[in-house]
Design an enzyme around this catalytic site. Structure first.
Site, PDB file in Angstrom:
ATOM      1  CD  GLU A   1       0.189   3.139   4.709  1.00 42.30           C
ATOM      2  OE1 GLU A   1       0.571   2.924   3.667  1.00 42.30           O
ATOM      3  OE2 GLU A   1      -1.027   3.530   4.746  1.00 42.30           O
TER       4      GLU A   1
ATOM      5  CD  GLU B   1      -3.774   1.232   2.203  1.00 43.47           C
ATOM      6  OE1 GLU B   1      -4.482   2.035   1.835  1.00 43.47           O
ATOM      7  OE2 GLU B   1      -3.399   1.353   3.512  1.00 43.47           O
TER       8      GLU B   1
END
Length: 475
Positions: A396, A304
């Site tokens: 995710e 991320e």
């Protein structure tokens, strides 16, 4: 995801030049040894180094714990990093001992182990093997196979072929590749993988066992296990060799159950992946070399990215991807996106900056993450549009808020999964764990108890995801 992601807040205590195959039969001699065995040994060799892959099949009575022994032609061949066994070497003699999850071999059962090594002689092929101290007899024959050398360039499959026999996702689909905006199987059919992500493996190793992964494959009918290896937060930087070995063991577990595995280089804080560029190169050089002959591995190079520009992420990707390609030219690589992998939406942008300035690499996909209670129609609208312009993979997502907690939003979660299904976008849910947060699939204490198939141990999120993942695949 404009604030620190939930996992940064969490502290938990809890290339081929030669192929060699050998068929070796061992007569029954004592209770500690199998009464018969078959060993297949394959070498992938390059100047100065090689990977040895060994498959042991028990043809006799069940054994509980095994030791494999073999001797190199000379002491100039050295075992380096090994996986799925504990390796030791004295001179030219090598010993490999089983681990807790693969020590039991029933009649007809097989297990695979391997190692990376160095050599000074041109033929690192052992002449004999022993199993539990008994010499295996028989010849070793050369049988060259199609090469996959470190210097090869990416070459995704473009012609149909007959899938392997068997009912697992891996058997049905084989080596995956990107075609257009889709993830495609060996027959060039666009497919969707559906599965679960581990929590941080430094905290929740008890949730990733032979039994739990078997439950994910057989009870949940999942296609995919994402292995979340944090880089900071008590992760990789504290023990690079240990975490690399742990990841490789989980790859083997997924493969043994017929599932695909995402190797997730879980960068979070700091958000600029270039902070970990050297670590990423070291890690991916190792795991790509070790797993180059596996068809189930997908590489996620930055979880991320946050507080970093798309140009910064692109620069990082264009330095890490060649490291992977040097060893594993065929595997799919997934690139994180701006704003906590939101395609930039959480930073006030969208997919346009990627479309106009894509990563200079082939066979790649781009990451999108969402948390259903926080990311609603404005995020869904961007994904719906971007799916026609970019190959996307939701590595995710959660059914809750971006904190990993709060109430489970089943309506938004269903809307998200309906969208992903309609676009054939693959996904992994956060998390296949018993963390004390509502995003976890299991209630606290489940992993230590090993109650993987007890429906009473599922959380609201876990029950919902199991129901969605169990629906039939369209392979």
């Amino acid at each position: 995801m404009k604030v620190l992601h939930k996992r940064g807040l969490l502290a938990v205590g809890a290339a081929t030049a030669l192929a060699v195959t050998g068929i070796i039969v061992l007569p029954a001699v004592n209770a500690s040894a199998a009464s018969g065995c078959r060993v297949a040994y394959t070498v992938n060799q390059w100047p100065g180094g090689f990977t040895g892959n060994i498959t042991i099949t028990n043809l006799g009575d069940a054994v509980n714990g095994w030791t494999l022994g073999f001797t190199f032609p000379d002491a100039g061949q050295k075992v380096g990093q090994g996986w799925s066994a504990t390796f030791s070497q004295s001179g030219a003699a090598v010993t490999a001992r089983s681990l807790d999850y693969n020590g039991g071999l029933a009649t007809g059962a097989s297990t695979s182990i391997g190692f990376n090594g160095t050599w000074t002689a041109a033929n690192p092929t052992p002449a004999t093997f022993t199993l539990n101290g008994v010499t295996c007899t028989g010849g070793v024959t050369n049988s060259p196979t199609p090469s996959k050398s470190p210097s090869s360039s990416p070459s995704p499959s473009t012609s149909p072929s007959t899938p392997p026999q068997g009912g697992t996702p891996l058997a049905a689909n084989g080596q995956l590749h990107v075609c257009g905006v889709n993830l495609c199987n060996q027959n060039n059919k666009a497919i969707q993988l559906r599965g679960m992500s581990t929590h941080g493996i430094q905290w929740f190793a008890s949730c990733v066992t032979n039994a739990s992964v078997a439950a994910l494959a057989d009870d949940w009918k999942a296609d995919l296990l994402r292995i979340a290896m944090y880089v900071q937060e008590q992760g990789y930087e504290t023990n690079p060799a240990g975490f690399t070995n742990q990841v490789n063991q989980y790859v083997d577990l997924a493969e043994s159950k017929g599932m695909y595995a995402i190797i997730d280089f879980h960068t979070l804080t700091p958000g600029d992946p270039n902070y970990n560029l050297d670590r990423a190169k070291t890690f991916f050089a190792s795991v790509a070399q070790r797993n180059a002959n596996k068809k189930n591995v997908i590489y996620e190079i930055a979880n991320e990215p946050n507080n970093v520009s798309w140009q910064g992420i692109k620069s990082y990707a264009e330095q890490v991807i060649p490291v992977i390609r040097a060893a594993d030219p065929d595997a799919v690589v997934i690139v994180g996106t701006r704003g906590w992998s939101s395609l930039g939406v959480s930073d006030g942008t969208d997919e346009s900056e990627i479309v106009s300035n894509p990563v200079n690499a082939q066979n790649i996909m781009y990451t999108f993450h969402f948390y259903a209670a926080s990311h609603l129609d404005n995020y869904r609208n961007v994904v719906s549009r971007a799916a026609g312009r970019l190959p996307l993979f939701v590595t995710e997502f959660g059914t809750v808020t971006y904190t990993g907690g709060g109430n489970v939003d089943l309506n938004s979660s269903a809307a998200w999964l309906d969208l992903l299904d309609s676009k054939k976008i693959s996904y992994a849910n956060w998390t296949y764990s018993d963390a004390n947060e509502s995003s976890a699939a299991f209630k606290p204490g489940t992993c230590s108890a090993g109650s993987w198939t007890n429906p009473n141990q599922l959380t609201t999120s876990g029950a919902f995801l199991r129901g969605r993942i169990r629906t039939a695949d369209n392979f």
